[in-house]
Design a protein around this motif. Structure first.
Motif, mmCIF file in Angstrom:
data_model
loop_
_atom_site.group_PDB
_atom_site.id
_atom_site.type_symbol
_atom_site.label_atom_id
_atom_site.label_comp_id
_atom_site.label_asym_id
_atom_site.label_seq_id
_atom_site.Cartn_x
_atom_site.Cartn_y
_atom_site.Cartn_z
ATOM 1 N N TRP A 10 0.888 -1.141 -0.138
ATOM 2 C CA TRP A 10 0.039 -0.002 -0.216
ATOM 3 C C TRP A 10 0.851 1.331 0.142
ATOM 4 C CZ3 TRP A 10 -4.848 -0.837 -1.214
ATOM 5 C CH2 TRP A 10 -5.351 -1.876 -0.900
ATOM 6 N N ARG A 11 2.131 1.194 0.148
ATOM 7 C CA ARG A 11 2.985 2.401 0.645
ATOM 8 C C ARG A 11 4.038 2.549 -0.328
ATOM 9 N NH1 ARG A 11 2.381 6.430 4.246
ATOM 10 N NH2 ARG A 11 3.982 6.034 5.743
ATOM 11 N N HIS A 12 4.715 1.627 -1.178
ATOM 12 C CA HIS A 12 5.962 1.801 -1.952
ATOM 13 C C HIS A 12 5.729 1.275 -3.284
ATOM 14 C CE1 HIS A 12 7.833 3.003 2.122
ATOM 15 N NE2 HIS A 12 7.461 1.714 2.470
ATOM 16 N N GLY A 13 6.794 1.758 -4.101
ATOM 17 C CA GLY A 13 7.071 1.261 -5.420
ATOM 18 C C GLY A 13 8.061 0.258 -5.086
ATOM 19 N N ARG A 14 8.399 -0.561 -6.348
ATOM 20 C CA ARG A 14 9.263 -1.641 -6.259
ATOM 21 C C ARG A 14 10.725 -1.439 -5.683
ATOM 22 N NH1 ARG A 14 9.276 -5.353 -11.281
ATOM 23 N NH2 ARG A 14 7.071 -5.476 -10.851
ATOM 24 N N THR A 15 11.313 -0.361 -6.016
ATOM 25 C CA THR A 15 12.627 -0.217 -5.372
ATOM 26 C C THR A 15 12.578 0.160 -3.955
ATOM 27 O OG1 THR A 15 13.496 0.763 -7.692
ATOM 28 C CG2 THR A 15 14.501 1.554 -5.711
ATOM 29 N N ALA A 16 11.698 1.202 -3.694
ATOM 30 C CA ALA A 16 11.461 1.430 -2.241
ATOM 31 C C ALA A 16 11.287 0.201 -1.333
ATOM 32 C CB ALA A 16 10.448 2.539 -1.986
ATOM 33 N N LEU A 17 10.337 -0.415 -1.763
ATOM 34 C CA LEU A 17 9.933 -1.832 -1.136
ATOM 35 C C LEU A 17 11.306 -2.915 -0.848
ATOM 36 C CD1 LEU A 17 7.705 -3.554 0.088
ATOM 37 C CD2 LEU A 17 7.296 -4.607 -2.397
ATOM 38 N N ARG A 18 12.002 -3.029 -1.694
ATOM 39 C CA ARG A 18 13.314 -3.753 -1.621
ATOM 40 C C ARG A 18 14.139 -3.156 -0.556
ATOM 41 N NH1 ARG A 18 14.350 -8.491 -2.204
ATOM 42 N NH2 ARG A 18 14.713 -8.193 -0.138
ATOM 43 N N GLU A 19 14.255 -1.802 -0.675
ATOM 44 C CA GLU A 19 15.165 -1.123 0.654
ATOM 45 C C GLU A 19 14.418 -1.425 1.838
ATOM 46 O OE1 GLU A 19 15.162 2.877 -0.996
ATOM 47 O OE2 GLU A 19 16.798 2.554 -2.203
ATOM 48 N N ARG A 20 13.102 -1.164 1.818
ATOM 49 C CA ARG A 20 12.418 -1.378 3.276
ATOM 50 C C ARG A 20 12.674 -2.951 3.780
ATOM 51 N NH1 ARG A 20 11.727 2.669 6.241
ATOM 52 N NH2 ARG A 20 10.355 1.305 7.455
ATOM 53 N N THR A 21 12.465 -3.696 3.047
ATOM 54 C CA THR A 21 12.640 -5.063 3.265
ATOM 55 C C THR A 21 13.969 -5.456 3.702
ATOM 56 O OG1 THR A 21 13.008 -6.002 0.840
ATOM 57 C CG2 THR A 21 10.567 -6.159 1.965
ATOM 58 N N ASP A 22 14.925 -5.036 2.992
ATOM 59 C CA ASP A 22 16.400 -5.067 3.083
ATOM 60 C C ASP A 22 16.716 -4.473 4.701
ATOM 61 O OD1 ASP A 22 16.963 -6.619 1.002
ATOM 62 O OD2 ASP A 22 17.869 -4.876 0.028
ATOM 63 N N GLU A 42 14.479 -4.243 7.244
ATOM 64 C CA GLU A 42 13.893 -5.055 8.238
ATOM 65 C C GLU A 42 14.780 -6.447 8.237
ATOM 66 O OE1 GLU A 42 11.960 -3.865 10.372
ATOM 67 O OE2 GLU A 42 12.043 -1.994 8.927
ATOM 68 N N TYR A 43 15.332 -6.853 7.515
ATOM 69 C CA TYR A 43 16.274 -8.041 7.526
ATOM 70 C C TYR A 43 17.398 -7.588 8.530
ATOM 71 C CZ TYR A 43 13.849 -10.846 4.029
ATOM 72 O OH TYR A 43 12.998 -11.745 3.517
ATOM 73 N N GLN A 44 17.969 -6.517 8.374
ATOM 74 C CA GLN A 44 18.998 -6.154 9.054
ATOM 75 C C GLN A 44 18.580 -5.843 10.658
ATOM 76 O OE1 GLN A 44 21.098 -2.682 7.623
ATOM 77 N NE2 GLN A 44 21.006 -3.694 5.434
ATOM 78 N N PHE A 93 15.909 -7.493 12.106
ATOM 79 C CA PHE A 93 15.785 -8.769 12.615
ATOM 80 C C PHE A 93 16.330 -9.999 11.827
ATOM 81 C CE2 PHE A 93 11.870 -6.056 12.996
ATOM 82 C CZ PHE A 93 11.549 -6.286 14.605
ATOM 83 N N GLU A 94 17.554 -10.082 12.296
ATOM 84 C CA GLU A 94 18.415 -10.967 11.710
ATOM 85 C C GLU A 94 18.162 -12.384 11.520
ATOM 86 O OE1 GLU A 94 22.389 -10.908 13.347
ATOM 87 O OE2 GLU A 94 22.601 -8.709 12.754
ATOM 88 N N PRO A 95 17.163 -13.060 12.455
ATOM 89 C CA PRO A 95 16.655 -14.437 12.337
ATOM 90 C C PRO A 95 15.706 -14.398 10.963
ATOM 91 C CG PRO A 95 16.536 -13.811 14.411
ATOM 92 C CD PRO A 95 16.998 -12.406 13.964
ATOM 93 N N LEU A 96 15.190 -13.275 10.807
ATOM 94 C CA LEU A 96 14.151 -13.459 9.474
ATOM 95 C C LEU A 96 15.117 -13.467 8.238
ATOM 96 C CD1 LEU A 96 11.300 -10.741 10.450
ATOM 97 C CD2 LEU A 96 11.611 -13.023 10.666
ATOM 98 N N ALA A 97 16.285 -12.715 8.173
ATOM 99 C CA ALA A 97 17.067 -13.006 7.026
ATOM 100 C C ALA A 97 17.703 -14.144 6.843
ATOM 101 C CB ALA A 97 18.362 -11.994 7.160
ATOM 102 N N ARG A 98 17.653 -14.927 7.771
ATOM 103 C CA ARG A 98 18.368 -16.413 7.604
ATOM 104 C C ARG A 98 17.297 -17.222 7.329
ATOM 105 N NH1 ARG A 98 21.180 -14.867 12.608
ATOM 106 N NH2 ARG A 98 19.484 -16.019 13.902
ATOM 107 N N ARG A 99 15.746 -16.887 7.204
ATOM 108 C CA ARG A 99 14.944 -17.823 7.359
ATOM 109 C C ARG A 99 13.911 -17.254 6.185
ATOM 110 N NH1 ARG A 99 12.292 -21.540 11.450
ATOM 111 N NH2 ARG A 99 12.362 -22.805 9.552
ATOM 112 N N ARG A 100 14.401 -16.493 5.296
ATOM 113 C CA ARG A 100 13.593 -15.687 4.453
ATOM 114 C C ARG A 100 12.552 -16.429 3.454
ATOM 115 N NH1 ARG A 100 16.888 -11.698 1.441
ATOM 116 N NH2 ARG A 100 18.153 -11.613 3.356
ATOM 117 N N LYS A 101 13.272 -17.900 3.162
ATOM 118 C CA LYS A 101 12.436 -18.710 2.245
ATOM 119 C C LYS A 101 11.471 -19.654 3.179
ATOM 120 C CE LYS A 101 14.269 -17.116 -1.431
ATOM 121 N NZ LYS A 101 13.603 -15.984 -2.334
#
Length: 237
Positions: free
Chosen positions: A105-117, A119-121, A123-131
């Motif tokens: 609802w809030r971002h274009g594709r580039t901004a969304l990628r930056e925001r998800t990155d 959050e992975y930083q 919450f590190e446990p999520l980065a290890r389990r992203r799949k």
């Protein structure tokens, strides 16, 4: 101090008898305000009403904009995010898919990628389990994911319902500290509903005690934590 969220004489419920009765409170910009009270006090109902999920009377202002006739998805676009009790993770989707959903609802594709990155930083446990699928995560990981998904939308105000429910004390401490750090570093504003009164007050700026749908106390968190009569009467510790 400017109120990021202001609630005026809000009445809401699920049937003929209201759960909330003319509740008024302010959530100052960049602060954590915690809603406290026993089961049935009206904490969850208040958050759902602010999100637009219940019919209400009264006024909800987000940065002085009246949300009375604004549907829930538009409230998200205007900067309001809600993490419901039970964590709100879609079990059939991966961590990555849940996070992307949070930013639709809030971002274009580039901004969304930056925001998800970002959050992975955070919450590190999520980065290890992203799949990993949502149902494969531990309780603590699911709560991290629910919080991260809300933060991907870059909200101005975050509504958070019982994040400590069913989690180990160490995980609860980590999540509470993350909320405090977010407010201090980014200016995020948080309205936090919690039964774990001691934990919530330890990171909050203000506390609001609800009892049977009405505000019984509203003041600095430290003051409420030190009020022995109030704690015994309404907070159970």
């Amino acid at each position: 101090m400017t109120a990021a969220l202001e609630i005026r004489r809000l009445t809401a419920g699920y049937g003929a008898e209201p759960v909330l009765r003319e509740v008024s409170l302010q959530v100052p910009d960049g602060q954590v305000v915690t809603l406290l009270g026993a089961n049935g006090a009206g904490k969850t109902t208040l958050l759902r009403a602010v999100s637009g999920l219940l019919p209400t009377t009264g006024t909800v202002l987000l940065r002085e904009q009246d949300l009375s006739d604004v549907p829930p998805e538009q409230r998200v676009r205007r900067g309001l995010a809600h993490v419901p009790e039970g964590r709100g993770v879609i079990a059939e989707l991966t961590v990555e898919e849940n996070l992307r959903l949070g930013g639709l609802w809030r971002h274009g594709r580039t901004a969304l990628r930056e925001r998800t990155d970002a959050e992975y930083q955070r919450f590190e446990p999520l980065a290890r389990r992203r799949k990993a699928l949502g149902h494969q995560l531990s309780g603590g990981e699911r709560q991290m994911l629910a919080l991260a998904r809300a933060l991907v939308a870059a909200p101005d105000v975050l509504l958070l319902d019982e994040p400590s429910l069913g989690l180990a004390p160490q995980v609860v401490h980590s999540i509470m500290q993350t909320l405090r750090d977010l407010c201090d570093s980014t200016g995020l504003t948080v309205l936090l509903a919690e039964q774990n009164a001691a934990g919530a007050l330890s990171i909050a700026d203000r506390g609001v005690v609800l009892h049977l749908g009405e505000v019984r106390s509203d003041g600095p968190a430290a003051q409420i934590a030190q009020d022995e009569a109030l704690r015994h009467a309404y907070l159970g510790y």
